[in-house]
Motif scaffolding. Structure first.
Motif, PDB file in Angstrom:
ATOM      1  N   VAL A  81       0.842  -1.205   0.000  1.00  0.00           N
ATOM      2  CA  VAL A  81       0.000   0.000   0.000  1.00  0.00           C
ATOM      3  C   VAL A  81       0.875   1.251   0.000  1.00  0.00           C
ATOM      4  O   VAL A  81       0.632   2.186  -0.776  1.00  0.00           O
ATOM      5  CB  VAL A  81      -0.961   0.004   1.208  1.00  0.00           C
ATOM      6  CG1 VAL A  81      -1.699   1.329   1.308  1.00  0.00           C
ATOM      7  CG2 VAL A  81      -1.935  -1.160   1.116  1.00  0.00           C
ATOM      8  N   LEU A 112      -6.079   3.551   2.790  1.00  0.00           N
ATOM      9  CA  LEU A 112      -6.099   2.430   1.846  1.00  0.00           C
ATOM     10  C   LEU A 112      -5.823   1.091   2.526  1.00  0.00           C
ATOM     11  O   LEU A 112      -6.219   0.048   1.999  1.00  0.00           O
ATOM     12  CB  LEU A 112      -5.115   2.687   0.705  1.00  0.00           C
ATOM     13  CG  LEU A 112      -5.513   3.844  -0.208  1.00  0.00           C
ATOM     14  CD1 LEU A 112      -4.416   4.122  -1.231  1.00  0.00           C
ATOM     15  CD2 LEU A 112      -6.838   3.571  -0.906  1.00  0.00           C
ATOM     16  N   ASN A 115      -9.412   0.578   3.826  1.00  0.00           N
ATOM     17  CA  ASN A 115     -10.427   0.580   2.781  1.00  0.00           C
ATOM     18  C   ASN A 115      -9.733   0.742   1.425  1.00  0.00           C
ATOM     19  O   ASN A 115      -9.478   1.859   0.988  1.00  0.00           O
ATOM     20  CB  ASN A 115     -11.398   1.749   3.030  1.00  0.00           C
ATOM     21  CG  ASN A 115     -12.468   1.852   1.972  1.00  0.00           C
ATOM     22  OD1 ASN A 115     -12.538   1.044   1.058  1.00  0.00           O
ATOM     23  ND2 ASN A 115     -13.298   2.879   2.098  1.00  0.00           N
ATOM     24  N   PRO A 116      -9.428  -0.365   0.753  1.00  0.00           N
ATOM     25  CA  PRO A 116      -8.661  -0.281  -0.494  1.00  0.00           C
ATOM     26  C   PRO A 116      -9.409   0.370  -1.660  1.00  0.00           C
ATOM     27  O   PRO A 116      -8.785   0.727  -2.641  1.00  0.00           O
ATOM     28  CB  PRO A 116      -8.333  -1.734  -0.823  1.00  0.00           C
ATOM     29  CG  PRO A 116      -8.808  -2.562   0.297  1.00  0.00           C
ATOM     30  CD  PRO A 116      -9.644  -1.733   1.194  1.00  0.00           C
ATOM     31  N   LYS A 117     -10.723   0.511  -1.560  1.00  0.00           N
ATOM     32  CA  LYS A 117     -11.488   1.108  -2.650  1.00  0.00           C
ATOM     33  C   LYS A 117     -12.402   2.216  -2.109  1.00  0.00           C
ATOM     34  O   LYS A 117     -13.632   2.107  -2.165  1.00  0.00           O
ATOM     35  CB  LYS A 117     -12.313   0.037  -3.370  1.00  0.00           C
ATOM     36  CG  LYS A 117     -11.461  -0.998  -4.090  1.00  0.00           C
ATOM     37  CD  LYS A 117     -12.299  -2.007  -4.818  1.00  0.00           C
ATOM     38  CE  LYS A 117     -12.909  -1.305  -5.999  1.00  0.00           C
ATOM     39  NZ  LYS A 117     -13.622  -2.230  -6.888  1.00  0.00           N
ATOM     40  N   ILE A 123     -12.686   9.355   0.851  1.00  0.00           N
ATOM     41  CA  ILE A 123     -11.347   9.955   0.824  1.00  0.00           C
ATOM     42  C   ILE A 123     -11.396  11.323   1.496  1.00  0.00           C
ATOM     43  O   ILE A 123     -10.579  11.622   2.372  1.00  0.00           O
ATOM     44  CB  ILE A 123     -10.826  10.082  -0.626  1.00  0.00           C
ATOM     45  CG1 ILE A 123     -10.564   8.705  -1.217  1.00  0.00           C
ATOM     46  CG2 ILE A 123      -9.560  10.943  -0.665  1.00  0.00           C
ATOM     47  CD1 ILE A 123     -10.275   8.715  -2.721  1.00  0.00           C
ATOM     48  N   ILE A 144      -4.701   9.234  -4.350  1.00  0.00           N
ATOM     49  CA  ILE A 144      -5.280   8.137  -3.561  1.00  0.00           C
ATOM     50  C   ILE A 144      -6.114   7.238  -4.465  1.00  0.00           C
ATOM     51  O   ILE A 144      -6.035   6.013  -4.369  1.00  0.00           O
ATOM     52  CB  ILE A 144      -6.099   8.700  -2.380  1.00  0.00           C
ATOM     53  CG1 ILE A 144      -5.161   9.369  -1.374  1.00  0.00           C
ATOM     54  CG2 ILE A 144      -6.924   7.591  -1.713  1.00  0.00           C
ATOM     55  CD1 ILE A 144      -5.865  10.175  -0.291  1.00  0.00           C
ATOM     56  N   GLN A 145      -6.887   7.830  -5.368  1.00  0.00           N
ATOM     57  CA  GLN A 145      -7.674   7.025  -6.302  1.00  0.00           C
ATOM     58  C   GLN A 145      -6.756   6.195  -7.201  1.00  0.00           C
ATOM     59  O   GLN A 145      -7.019   5.032  -7.479  1.00  0.00           O
ATOM     60  CB  GLN A 145      -8.584   7.933  -7.140  1.00  0.00           C
ATOM     61  CG  GLN A 145      -9.698   8.557  -6.320  1.00  0.00           C
ATOM     62  CD  GLN A 145     -10.494   9.580  -7.102  1.00  0.00           C
ATOM     63  OE1 GLN A 145      -9.930  10.461  -7.743  1.00  0.00           O
ATOM     64  NE2 GLN A 145     -11.810   9.448  -7.055  1.00  0.00           N
ATOM     65  N   SER A 148      -5.306   3.355  -5.307  1.00  0.00           N
ATOM     66  CA  SER A 148      -6.339   2.329  -5.143  1.00  0.00           C
ATOM     67  C   SER A 148      -6.411   1.445  -6.395  1.00  0.00           C
ATOM     68  O   SER A 148      -6.473   0.214  -6.288  1.00  0.00           O
ATOM     69  CB  SER A 148      -7.697   2.998  -4.880  1.00  0.00           C
ATOM     70  OG  SER A 148      -8.711   2.037  -4.816  1.00  0.00           O
ATOM     71  N   GLU A 152      -5.429  -2.721  -7.094  1.00  0.00           N
ATOM     72  CA  GLU A 152      -6.329  -3.709  -7.705  1.00  0.00           C
ATOM     73  C   GLU A 152      -5.615  -4.555  -8.751  1.00  0.00           C
ATOM     74  O   GLU A 152      -5.968  -5.705  -8.962  1.00  0.00           O
ATOM     75  CB  GLU A 152      -7.498  -3.005  -8.411  1.00  0.00           C
ATOM     76  CG  GLU A 152      -8.602  -2.593  -7.514  1.00  0.00           C
ATOM     77  CD  GLU A 152      -9.749  -1.986  -8.322  1.00  0.00           C
ATOM     78  OE1 GLU A 152     -10.744  -1.664  -7.683  1.00  0.00           O
ATOM     79  OE2 GLU A 152      -9.654  -1.851  -9.549  1.00  0.00           O
TER      80      GLU A 152
END
Length: 153
Positions: A81, A112, A115-117, A123, A144-145, A148, A152
């Motif tokens: 992360v 993240l 909460n990874p998404k 945020i 941050i997006q 994320s 994935e």
């Protein structure tokens, strides 16, 4: 008061008066200056470190309360992360003056990791306690997006 602190995976023996903020032990005693002094009242987030993986404000955390915990500073971030966040920060050229960025990154890694998404609202809510005088909030949110999405893949 003698303290034994686990900082960035290493044990450090330090002397600190009771009530000394963890920030000053990190900066003055252990000479790690990535954690910044901002406001001194936990309102800006510049001093954010992780205590057992959870972001906390080092200016309002007593050093003796951190004894026995795993403390991580910006210098000690080392995870998938953290790497995604740092890569996204560089890719989107988030930093302007840079003063708040270590705290921003520590909080982003905390977000993240939990909460990874996250949604945009999540945020904004999570990062709300981190102030940036240069107002790079949109770039921080975008990084941050991006981090994320990188997690994935």
């Amino acid at each position: 008061m003698a303290l034994s602190l686990n900082l960035n995976g290493q044990t450090h023996e330090v002397e600190a008066d009771p009530g000394t903020p963890l920030l000053w032990v990190i900066r003055d005693e252990l000479k790690l200056t990535g954690t910044k002094y901002g406001c001194g009242v936990a309102a800006c987030g510049a001093c954010t470190v992780h205590l057992d993986g959870v972001p906390v404000r080092a200016c309002q955390t007593y050093a003796e309360d951190a004894e026995g915990a795993e403390i991580t500073t910006i210098e000690g971030l080392n995870s998938k992360v953290a790497q995604a966040v740092q890569d996204a920060w560089v890719a989107l050229d988030v930093v302007q003056c840079g003063y708040c960025q270590s705290g921003q990154i520590m909080s982003a890694v905390g977000l993240l990791s939990e909460n990874p998404k996250p949604t945009v609202e999540e945020i904004d809510d999570y990062m709300n306690g981190n102030a940036c005088r240069c107002a790079t909030y949109q770039r921080i949110r975008a990084a941050i997006q991006r981090a994320s999405l990188m997690l994935e893949a």
